[in-house]
Design an enzyme around this catalytic site. Structure first.
Site, PDB file in Angstrom:
ATOM      1  N   ALA A   1       0.825  -1.282   0.219  1.00  0.00           N
ATOM      2  CA  ALA A   1       0.157  -0.110  -0.163  1.00  0.00           C
ATOM      3  C   ALA A   1       0.796   1.264  -0.007  1.00  0.00           C
ATOM      4  O   ALA A   1       0.263   2.295   0.221  1.00  0.00           O
ATOM      5  CB  ALA A   1      -1.002   0.082   1.200  1.00  0.00           C
ATOM      6  N   SER A   2       2.159   1.042  -0.099  1.00  0.00           N
ATOM      7  CA  SER A   2       3.061   2.379  -0.028  1.00  0.00           C
ATOM      8  C   SER A   2       2.654   3.256  -1.449  1.00  0.00           C
ATOM      9  O   SER A   2       3.188   4.264  -1.317  1.00  0.00           O
ATOM     10  CB  SER A   2       4.268   1.961  -0.110  1.00  0.00           C
ATOM     11  OG  SER A   2       4.691   0.770  -1.029  1.00  0.00           O
ATOM     12  N   ARG A   3       2.388   2.597  -2.487  1.00  0.00           N
ATOM     13  CA  ARG A   3       2.432   3.317  -3.722  1.00  0.00           C
ATOM     14  C   ARG A   3       1.093   2.857  -4.411  1.00  0.00           C
ATOM     15  O   ARG A   3       0.667   1.935  -4.334  1.00  0.00           O
ATOM     16  CB  ARG A   3       3.523   3.332  -4.442  1.00  0.00           C
ATOM     17  CG  ARG A   3       4.835   3.459  -4.105  1.00  0.00           C
ATOM     18  CD  ARG A   3       5.869   3.361  -5.048  1.00  0.00           C
ATOM     19  NE  ARG A   3       6.447   1.974  -5.068  1.00  0.00           N
ATOM     20  CZ  ARG A   3       6.329   1.123  -6.063  1.00  0.00           C
ATOM     21  NH1 ARG A   3       6.115   1.423  -7.089  1.00  0.00           N
ATOM     22  NH2 ARG A   3       7.024  -0.130  -5.948  1.00  0.00           N
TER      23      ARG A   3
ATOM     24  N   ASN B   1      -2.730  -7.350  -3.032  1.00  0.00           N
ATOM     25  CA  ASN B   1      -2.274  -6.192  -3.937  1.00  0.00           C
ATOM     26  C   ASN B   1      -0.915  -6.244  -4.538  1.00  0.00           C
ATOM     27  O   ASN B   1      -0.570  -5.893  -5.700  1.00  0.00           O
ATOM     28  CB  ASN B   1      -2.918  -4.887  -3.631  1.00  0.00           C
ATOM     29  CG  ASN B   1      -2.215  -3.648  -4.406  1.00  0.00           C
ATOM     30  OD1 ASN B   1      -2.762  -3.466  -5.539  1.00  0.00           O
ATOM     31  ND2 ASN B   1      -1.179  -2.968  -3.932  1.00  0.00           N
TER      32      ASN B   1
ATOM     33  N   SER C   1      -5.038  -9.153 -13.510  1.00  0.00           N
ATOM     34  CA  SER C   1      -4.975  -8.370 -14.568  1.00  0.00           C
ATOM     35  C   SER C   1      -5.724  -8.744 -15.700  1.00  0.00           C
ATOM     36  O   SER C   1      -5.761  -9.907 -15.896  1.00  0.00           O
ATOM     37  CB  SER C   1      -3.565  -8.119 -14.921  1.00  0.00           C
ATOM     38  OG  SER C   1      -3.358  -7.258 -16.192  1.00  0.00           O
TER      39      SER C   1
ATOM     40  N   TYR D   1       4.279 -12.365 -16.000  1.00  0.00           N
ATOM     41  CA  TYR D   1       3.369 -11.684 -15.274  1.00  0.00           C
ATOM     42  C   TYR D   1       1.994 -12.250 -15.624  1.00  0.00           C
ATOM     43  O   TYR D   1       1.046 -12.367 -14.718  1.00  0.00           O
ATOM     44  CB  TYR D   1       3.557 -10.318 -15.922  1.00  0.00           C
ATOM     45  CG  TYR D   1       2.483  -9.120 -15.330  1.00  0.00           C
ATOM     46  CD1 TYR D   1       2.764  -8.884 -14.081  1.00  0.00           C
ATOM     47  CD2 TYR D   1       1.255  -8.790 -15.835  1.00  0.00           C
ATOM     48  CE1 TYR D   1       1.724  -7.631 -13.425  1.00  0.00           C
ATOM     49  CE2 TYR D   1       0.346  -8.009 -15.439  1.00  0.00           C
ATOM     50  CZ  TYR D   1       0.621  -7.389 -14.176  1.00  0.00           C
ATOM     51  OH  TYR D   1      -0.319  -6.541 -13.524  1.00  0.00           O
TER      52      TYR D   1
ATOM     53  N   ALA E   1       1.383 -15.581 -16.383  1.00  0.00           N
ATOM     54  CA  ALA E   1       1.017 -16.704 -15.671  1.00  0.00           C
ATOM     55  C   ALA E   1       0.773 -16.559 -14.245  1.00  0.00           C
ATOM     56  O   ALA E   1      -0.226 -16.940 -13.812  1.00  0.00           O
ATOM     57  CB  ALA E   1       2.438 -17.519 -16.039  1.00  0.00           C
TER      58      ALA E   1
ATOM     59  N   LYS F   1      -0.855 -13.813 -12.964  1.00  0.00           N
ATOM     60  CA  LYS F   1      -2.158 -13.270 -12.734  1.00  0.00           C
ATOM     61  C   LYS F   1      -3.303 -14.177 -13.249  1.00  0.00           C
ATOM     62  O   LYS F   1      -4.387 -14.104 -12.848  1.00  0.00           O
ATOM     63  CB  LYS F   1      -2.302 -11.981 -13.706  1.00  0.00           C
ATOM     64  CG  LYS F   1      -1.163 -10.833 -13.415  1.00  0.00           C
ATOM     65  CD  LYS F   1      -1.511 -10.306 -11.792  1.00  0.00           C
ATOM     66  CE  LYS F   1      -0.854  -9.238 -11.163  1.00  0.00           C
ATOM     67  NZ  LYS F   1      -0.889  -8.943  -9.773  1.00  0.00           N
TER      68      LYS F   1
ATOM     69  N   ILE G   1      -3.961   1.316 -16.198  1.00  0.00           N
ATOM     70  CA  ILE G   1      -4.717   2.243 -15.245  1.00  0.00           C
ATOM     71  C   ILE G   1      -3.357   3.319 -15.258  1.00  0.00           C
ATOM     72  O   ILE G   1      -2.259   2.934 -14.939  1.00  0.00           O
ATOM     73  CB  ILE G   1      -4.677   1.470 -13.916  1.00  0.00           C
ATOM     74  CG1 ILE G   1      -5.547   0.382 -13.761  1.00  0.00           C
ATOM     75  CG2 ILE G   1      -4.936   2.354 -12.710  1.00  0.00           C
ATOM     76  CD1 ILE G   1      -7.176   0.746 -14.476  1.00  0.00           C
TER      77      ILE G   1
HETATM   78  P1  NAP Z   1       3.121  -0.299  -7.991  1.00  0.00           P
HETATM   79  O1  NAP Z   1       2.697   1.290  -8.021  1.00  0.00           O
HETATM   80  O2  NAP Z   1       4.391  -0.613  -8.684  1.00  0.00           O
HETATM   81  O3  NAP Z   1       3.166  -0.656  -6.362  1.00  0.00           O
HETATM   82  C1  NAP Z   1       3.340  -1.875  -6.007  1.00  0.00           C
HETATM   83  C2  NAP Z   1       3.089  -2.118  -4.702  1.00  0.00           C
HETATM   84  O4  NAP Z   1       3.447  -3.538  -4.047  1.00  0.00           O
HETATM   85  C3  NAP Z   1       4.184  -1.168  -3.867  1.00  0.00           C
HETATM   86  O5  NAP Z   1       3.457  -0.696  -2.594  1.00  0.00           O
HETATM   87  C4  NAP Z   1       5.198  -1.962  -3.377  1.00  0.00           C
HETATM   88  O6  NAP Z   1       5.718  -1.761  -2.108  1.00  0.00           O
HETATM   89  C5  NAP Z   1       4.615  -3.539  -3.368  1.00  0.00           C
HETATM   90  N1  NAP Z   1       5.617  -4.642  -3.253  1.00  0.00           N
HETATM   91  C6  NAP Z   1       6.149  -5.003  -4.283  1.00  0.00           C
HETATM   92  N2  NAP Z   1       6.718  -6.063  -4.004  1.00  0.00           N
HETATM   93  C7  NAP Z   1       6.386  -6.484  -2.665  1.00  0.00           C
HETATM   94  C8  NAP Z   1       6.759  -7.567  -1.948  1.00  0.00           C
HETATM   95  N3  NAP Z   1       7.422  -8.344  -2.236  1.00  0.00           N
HETATM   96  N4  NAP Z   1       6.175  -7.510  -0.604  1.00  0.00           N
HETATM   97  C9  NAP Z   1       5.262  -6.488  -0.319  1.00  0.00           C
HETATM   98  N5  NAP Z   1       4.879  -5.486  -1.013  1.00  0.00           N
HETATM   99  C10 NAP Z   1       5.474  -5.479  -2.121  1.00  0.00           C
HETATM  100  O7  NAP Z   1       1.691  -1.160  -8.701  1.00  0.00           O
HETATM  101  P2  NAP Z   1       0.404  -0.859  -9.099  1.00  0.00           P
HETATM  102  O8  NAP Z   1       0.426  -0.439 -10.394  1.00  0.00           O
HETATM  103  O9  NAP Z   1      -0.335  -0.131  -7.888  1.00  0.00           O
HETATM  104  O10 NAP Z   1      -0.386  -2.241  -9.081  1.00  0.00           O
HETATM  105  C11 NAP Z   1      -0.909  -2.928  -7.941  1.00  0.00           C
HETATM  106  C12 NAP Z   1      -1.378  -4.151  -8.221  1.00  0.00           C
HETATM  107  O11 NAP Z   1      -2.345  -4.088  -9.394  1.00  0.00           O
HETATM  108  C13 NAP Z   1      -0.370  -5.261  -8.813  1.00  0.00           C
HETATM  109  O12 NAP Z   1      -0.511  -6.516  -8.368  1.00  0.00           O
HETATM  110  C14 NAP Z   1      -0.653  -5.245 -10.153  1.00  0.00           C
HETATM  111  O13 NAP Z   1      -0.019  -6.332 -10.979  1.00  0.00           O
HETATM  112  C15 NAP Z   1      -1.929  -5.017 -10.447  1.00  0.00           C
HETATM  113  N6  NAP Z   1      -2.450  -4.344 -11.824  1.00  0.00           N
HETATM  114  C16 NAP Z   1      -1.877  -3.029 -12.150  1.00  0.00           C
HETATM  115  C17 NAP Z   1      -2.299  -2.364 -13.342  1.00  0.00           C
HETATM  116  C18 NAP Z   1      -1.908  -0.978 -13.563  1.00  0.00           C
HETATM  117  O14 NAP Z   1      -2.041  -0.488 -14.826  1.00  0.00           O
HETATM  118  N7  NAP Z   1      -1.290  -0.215 -12.694  1.00  0.00           N
HETATM  119  C19 NAP Z   1      -2.807  -3.044 -14.371  1.00  0.00           C
HETATM  120  C20 NAP Z   1      -3.266  -4.519 -13.913  1.00  0.00           C
HETATM  121  C21 NAP Z   1      -3.188  -5.046 -12.654  1.00  0.00           C
HETATM  122  P3  NAP Z   1       7.343  -1.130  -1.901  1.00  0.00           P
HETATM  123  O15 NAP Z   1       7.281  -0.244  -3.051  1.00  0.00           O
HETATM  124  O16 NAP Z   1       7.446  -0.612  -0.660  1.00  0.00           O
HETATM  125  O17 NAP Z   1       8.331  -2.345  -2.277  1.00  0.00           O
END
Ligand code: NAP
Length: 248
Positions: free
Chosen positions: A14-16, A91, A143, A156, A158, A160, A189
């Site tokens: 949830a940091s980003r 997430n 996804s 990725y 596989a 999802k 997104i």
């Molecule tokens: P993001 O901005 O890159 O954020 C990813 C988050 O996951 C960060 O808070 C990160 O924390 C955390 N994280 C990564 N590795 C981790 C680990 N080993 N343990 C705990 N936390 C971890 O990604 P997002 O775009 O928000 O995506 C969130 C989810 O939605 C993902 O599962 C992604 O595959 C899915 N999704 C996103 C999109 C899109 O267009 N953005 C589309 C389809 C699906 P730190 O930075 O603190 O490590």
């Protein structure tokens, strides 16, 4: 009455990005928030204050979702700190995109472990308090790539797709205990990550979407809110595509 008044939610990553948006949305709707982060320590620590401003209890945990033992310890800590667990949002996720020809074993393993194994780790640990109280909502971030596949993203895709099979199986296993398991499949997104891209590339993506825009973090957070709340009390084992009609 707020939709998640008094509920305890655990959100991984949830940091980003999307996880951050879900945490804020859930806090606004009255949930107490436990959340994790890993690399973004400062952002993780700052989020506690942002969430507390909604008048709820919030705590951040630095925890690697891909680590089985750490996930078990995390859920035990959340139950000790908050009393129980009502909602789990899986997430946390990463990409390591490249063609199969160039993909290393490490790139495959990292994506499978952080995206898919994490969902097993957290769900297995979270089922204990949920079974005890005979109530729970699990929401997994898949996804549309997990449904349709994508060149250069086989690891990725596989991970999802695996999340979808897992989500449906857990829905069948735990539905009789009033524990629901659903997935969200976001499309394109627009986040901080896409802000850094060439505007022409982003414009090209938007043009392929029937609604002619990228999704927002709020679009995904609102769907997570629906699936986590009693508004979706009879929705179980489903995947909701949040993609503006890109995949029908
Ligand atoms: P993001 O901005 O890159 O954020 C990813 C988050 O996951 C960060 O808070 C990160 O924390 C955390 N994280 C990564 N590795 C981790 C680990 N080993 N343990 C705990 N936390 C971890 O990604 P997002 O775009 O928000 O995506 C969130 C989810 O939605 C993902 O599962 C992604 O595959 C899915 N999704 C996103 C999109 C899109 O267009 N953005 C589309 C389809 C699906 P730190 O930075 O603190 O490590």
């Amino acid at each position: 009455m707020k939709l998640l008044e008094g509920k305890i939610a655990l959100i991984t990553g949830a940091s980003r990005g999307i996880g951050h948006g879900i945490a804020l949305k859930f806090a606004e709707q009255g949930a107490n928030i436990a959340f994790t982060y890993l690399a973004s320590v400062e952002k993780g620590e700052a989020l506690v204050k942002e969430l507390e401003a909604f008048g709820i209890k919030a705590k951040g945990y630095r925890s690697d979702a891909s680590d089985f033992k750490a996930a078990e310890e995390l859920v035990n800590s959340v139950v000790a700190d908050f009393g129980t667990l009502d909602i789990l949002i899986n997430n946390a996720g990463i990409t390591r995109d490249t063609l199969l020809m160039r993909m290393t074993e490490q790139q495959w393993d990292e994506v499978i472990n952080i995206n898919l194994k994490s969902v097993f780790n957290l769900t297995k640990a979270a089922q204990k308090p949920m079974l005890k109280q005979r109530k729970g909502a699990i929401v997994n971030l898949s996804s549309i790539i997990g449904i349709k596949g994508n060149g250069g993203q086989s690891n990725y895709a596989a991970s999802k797709a695996g999340i979808i099979g897992f989500t449906k199986s857990i829905a069948l296993e735990l539905g009789s205990r009033n524990i629901r398991s659903n997935a969200i499949a976001p499309g394109f997104i627009e986040t901080e990550m896409t802000d850094a891209l060439d505007p022409k590339i982003v414009e090209g993506w938007r043009a392929t979407i029937p609604m002619k825009r990228g999704g927002t973090i709020e679009d995904v957070a609102n769907t997570a809110l629906f699936l986590a709340s009693d508004m979706s009390a009879f929705v179980n084992g489903q995947v909701i595509n949040v993609c503006g009609g890109m995949l029908t």
